[in-house]
Design an enzyme around this catalytic site. Structure first.
Site, PDB file in Angstrom:
ATOM      1  N   ARG A  57       0.846  -1.367   0.089  1.00 48.35           N
ATOM      2  CA  ARG A  57       0.035  -0.036  -0.011  1.00 48.35           C
ATOM      3  C   ARG A  57       0.931   1.268   0.060  1.00 48.35           C
ATOM      4  O   ARG A  57       0.344   2.344  -0.320  1.00 48.35           O
ATOM      5  CB  ARG A  57      -0.599   0.134   1.157  1.00 48.35           C
ATOM      6  CG  ARG A  57      -2.151  -0.884   1.085  1.00 48.35           C
ATOM      7  CD  ARG A  57      -2.816  -1.158   2.419  1.00 48.35           C
ATOM      8  NE  ARG A  57      -2.704  -2.410   3.064  1.00 48.35           N
ATOM      9  CZ  ARG A  57      -3.374  -2.781   3.935  1.00 48.35           C
ATOM     10  NH1 ARG A  57      -4.421  -1.819   4.596  1.00 48.35           N
ATOM     11  NH2 ARG A  57      -3.027  -3.763   4.594  1.00 48.35           N
ATOM     12  N   LYS A 199      17.678 -23.696   7.960  1.00 42.89           N
ATOM     13  CA  LYS A 199      18.940 -23.588   8.808  1.00 42.89           C
ATOM     14  C   LYS A 199      19.615 -24.983   8.534  1.00 42.89           C
ATOM     15  O   LYS A 199      19.069 -25.908   8.374  1.00 42.89           O
ATOM     16  CB  LYS A 199      18.625 -23.717  10.058  1.00 42.89           C
ATOM     17  CG  LYS A 199      17.860 -22.258  10.730  1.00 42.89           C
ATOM     18  CD  LYS A 199      17.837 -22.348  12.101  1.00 42.89           C
ATOM     19  CE  LYS A 199      17.289 -20.938  12.769  1.00 42.89           C
ATOM     20  NZ  LYS A 199      18.283 -19.704  12.515  1.00 42.89           N
ATOM     21  N   ASP A 252       3.533 -19.333  18.743  1.00 44.69           N
ATOM     22  CA  ASP A 252       4.531 -18.752  18.153  1.00 44.69           C
ATOM     23  C   ASP A 252       5.730 -19.327  17.943  1.00 44.69           C
ATOM     24  O   ASP A 252       6.616 -19.313  17.067  1.00 44.69           O
ATOM     25  CB  ASP A 252       5.205 -17.427  18.954  1.00 44.69           C
ATOM     26  CG  ASP A 252       5.891 -16.518  18.370  1.00 44.69           C
ATOM     27  OD1 ASP A 252       5.585 -16.040  17.195  1.00 44.69           O
ATOM     28  OD2 ASP A 252       6.908 -16.113  18.667  1.00 44.69           O
ATOM     29  N   HIS A 257       8.083 -24.245  14.932  1.00 46.60           N
ATOM     30  CA  HIS A 257       9.445 -24.518  14.743  1.00 46.60           C
ATOM     31  C   HIS A 257      10.073 -25.768  15.483  1.00 46.60           C
ATOM     32  O   HIS A 257      10.661 -26.642  14.881  1.00 46.60           O
ATOM     33  CB  HIS A 257      10.214 -23.445  15.295  1.00 46.60           C
ATOM     34  CG  HIS A 257      10.125 -21.908  14.631  1.00 46.60           C
ATOM     35  ND1 HIS A 257       9.782 -21.919  13.339  1.00 46.60           N
ATOM     36  CD2 HIS A 257      10.006 -20.486  15.008  1.00 46.60           C
ATOM     37  CE1 HIS A 257       9.949 -20.518  13.122  1.00 46.60           C
ATOM     38  NE2 HIS A 257       9.842 -19.915  14.123  1.00 46.60           N
ATOM     39  N   LYS A 362      20.439 -16.578  24.594  1.00 50.58           N
ATOM     40  CA  LYS A 362      19.440 -17.313  23.426  1.00 50.58           C
ATOM     41  C   LYS A 362      20.296 -18.514  22.891  1.00 50.58           C
ATOM     42  O   LYS A 362      21.402 -18.453  22.580  1.00 50.58           O
ATOM     43  CB  LYS A 362      19.720 -16.160  22.281  1.00 50.58           C
ATOM     44  CG  LYS A 362      19.141 -16.651  21.074  1.00 50.58           C
ATOM     45  CD  LYS A 362      19.219 -15.403  19.857  1.00 50.58           C
ATOM     46  CE  LYS A 362      18.541 -15.960  18.447  1.00 50.58           C
ATOM     47  NZ  LYS A 362      18.575 -14.955  17.483  1.00 50.58           N
TER      48      LYS A 362
END
Length: 515
Positions: A57, A199, A252, A257, A362
């Site tokens: 848009r 991956k 999520d 995953h 992480k």
């Protein structure tokens, strides 16, 4: 050059086509899709007559959109800065169309632009659509593409579509999306993308398991004690509180995953490397997961929510204090599952899965913990101890497959410490992609986009696969909703989760491996 190798190299260059990205003004296009296309161009893996059209848009001219995408490649591509020699070839092949997704006239304008590009570049009407939009607008786009005559079910020239996650928010919505897609596309034309499958370490699971005779014979309940799969993020909401309130960590991360990782660890050997043969085995594995009865949910599922705390030396707010989050929210930022599999290979092996926000660091990895040796010679006061009075330091054997960061594989086992006593210390054998092969692995989107261009659906998710995963996950959401329990376990940001989660591996006399 070996003609066989030459043929293989040629097969990895797709046929000429145009890629059309809906939602092209969003972050995904600038951060991932165009940098992936730039890398493929740099590696000479794009056909010479390839072109890309962005549809969104925002009011851009062709040139303004090209400059925006070049800035994205400069910032986010693997090889920075952009090489002018590569961009001077790719840039002019990038076009833009300003459009409202609900405007039928916009699709006629798109059709005219595509026909003009294909005529100028001598490109056959091969088209790859990419839906980088919220799922709520998929039906609108599909209907208008069909009415404008932009979708063909023929094998040649071909039409394909890549669909971004989330693919539904429960079983019913996933089934509806599948029906809507298949009203205009054949299943073979649909590529449901999960970037984890791009991956290198995830792809290597098939090679690791089925190309090495030393591992597959012990990949079963007779040798493996249990399996742990962890996906931990140190980040919080990062401005996505509104989205996360609707999703939660189970939707999520786990449904897509982590269930993909679970399938690759647990599936049976496929009859071939054909895409459907591999995906058949993934679906069989998902269907072998033992359903959790509602009255047993608390013994198999633990959810949690982070409080204020400290992560990597920084003070961070609790989840309910994040922008866009309900002050009384029960949305889970942590979930842990104990899964059982009803088949011969895994009949007595639990799989422990956890995913969370605001962890100490992480990391995403898979840990295979093996059973102890059948005769415990090496124990304090054991028969092998002799005059030393026994041994110390016996450790479990663990195979860890690291998805991120530092992609690689390590084997953890015990070794005798040099000296007069029989003491054992843990040691590691390490393999890392970066050091072993001397080059950086490609980004996930590079591999996945190239495969879709080639018509290879191996690393994409089939309709029955996504429905099988939702069938399991939706029952957990239904139980949470039915229980109407406003009390959710909590954990300080920077910790490894709520204390209640420790009970899951304890059922196997084990504990979580805090990676």
């Amino acid at each position: 050059m070996n003609p066989l190798r030459e043929g293989l190299a040629e097969e990895r260059v797709p046929e000429p086509h145009v890629m059309i990205i809906f939602g092209a003004s969003g972050d995904l296009t600038k951060r991932k899709l165009l940098p992936a296309l730039y890398s493929l161009a740099r590696e000479r893996m794009l056909p010479p007559n390839f072109a890309v059209v962005g549809v969104a848009r925002n009011p851009f001219t062709h040139e303004e959109f090209r400059e925006e995408m070049k800035a994205g490649c400069d910032k986010y591509s693997r090889r920075k800065p952009v090489e002018e020699s590569v961009w001077s070839d790719l840039g002019p092949r990038i076009y833009y169309l300003e459009a409202e997704f609900n405007d039928p006239q916009a699709y006629l304008s798109l059709k005219a632009l595509l026909e003009k590009i294909e005529q100028e570049r001598g490109t056959p009407a091969n088209r790859l659509f990419y839906f980088s939009t919220p799922p709520s607008v998929f039906p609108m786009i599909l209907e208008n593409l069909g009415q404008a005559g932009l979708i063909s079910r023929a094998l040649s020239p071909w039409t394909r579509v890549i669909v971004e996650k989330p693919f539904g928010h429960d079983l019913e919505s996933a089934q509806m999306l599948n029906r809507q897609l298949k009203q205009v596309f054949r299943e073979a034309q649909i590529y449901r993308i999960d970037h984890y499958l791009g991956k290198e370490t995830v792809q290597n699971m098939l090679t690791f398991r089925f190309a090495n005779g030393m591992f597959e014979p012990i990949w079963n309940q007779y040798h493996i004690h249990h399996v742990q799969i962890t996906s931990a993020e140190s980040l919080g909401m990062e401005g996505r509180g509104g989205y996360f309130e609707e999703a939660g960590i189970l939707r999520d991360m786990v449904q897509n995953h982590l269930f993909q990782l679970l399938c690759l660890v647990g599936m049976e050997p496929p009859v071939s490397l054909d895409s459907d043969a591999i995906r058949d085995e993934k679906v069989k594995f998902l269907k072998s997961l033992r359903p959790i009865p509602p009255e047993e949910m608390e013994r198999y599922v633990v959810r949690g929510q982070y409080l204020a705390g400290h992560v990597l030396g920084e003070t961070v707010p609790g989840y309910r204090e994040e922008p866009g989050v309900d002050a009384a929210s029960t949305t889970e930022t942590y979930v842990a599952l104990r899964l059982l599999v009803d088949n011969w290979r895994w009949g007595n092996v639990p799989f422990f899965i956890r995913a969370a926000k605001r962890m100490p660091k992480k990391v995403t990895d898979i840990s295979i913990l093996f059973r102890n040796a059948p005769v415990a010679l090496f124990r304090p006061g054991g028969a092998s101890g002799g005059d030393s009075g026994g041994v110390s330091g016996v450790v479990p054997n663990v195979l860890t497959i690291r998805i991120q960061p530092d992609e690689g594989i390590s084997l953890h086992f015990g070794s005798k410490i040099p000296g007069p006593t029989m003491d054992i210390a843990p040691v590691n054998m390490e393999f890392r992609y970066g050091t072993s092969f001397g080059k950086e692995p490609p980004e996930a989107y590079e591999r996945l986009i190239l495969d879709a261009m080639l018509g290879d659906s191996t690393l994409f998710i089939r309709d029955d696969e996504t429905e099988a995963s939702w069938q399991f996950i939706s029952k957990i959401h239904q139980w949470w909703k039915a229980s109407d329990n406003r009390d959710i376990p909590v954990y300080p940001a920077g910790s490894w989760g709520p204390a209640e989660a420790e009970a899951l591996p304890a059922t196997r006399n084990a504990e979580w491996r805090d990676s």
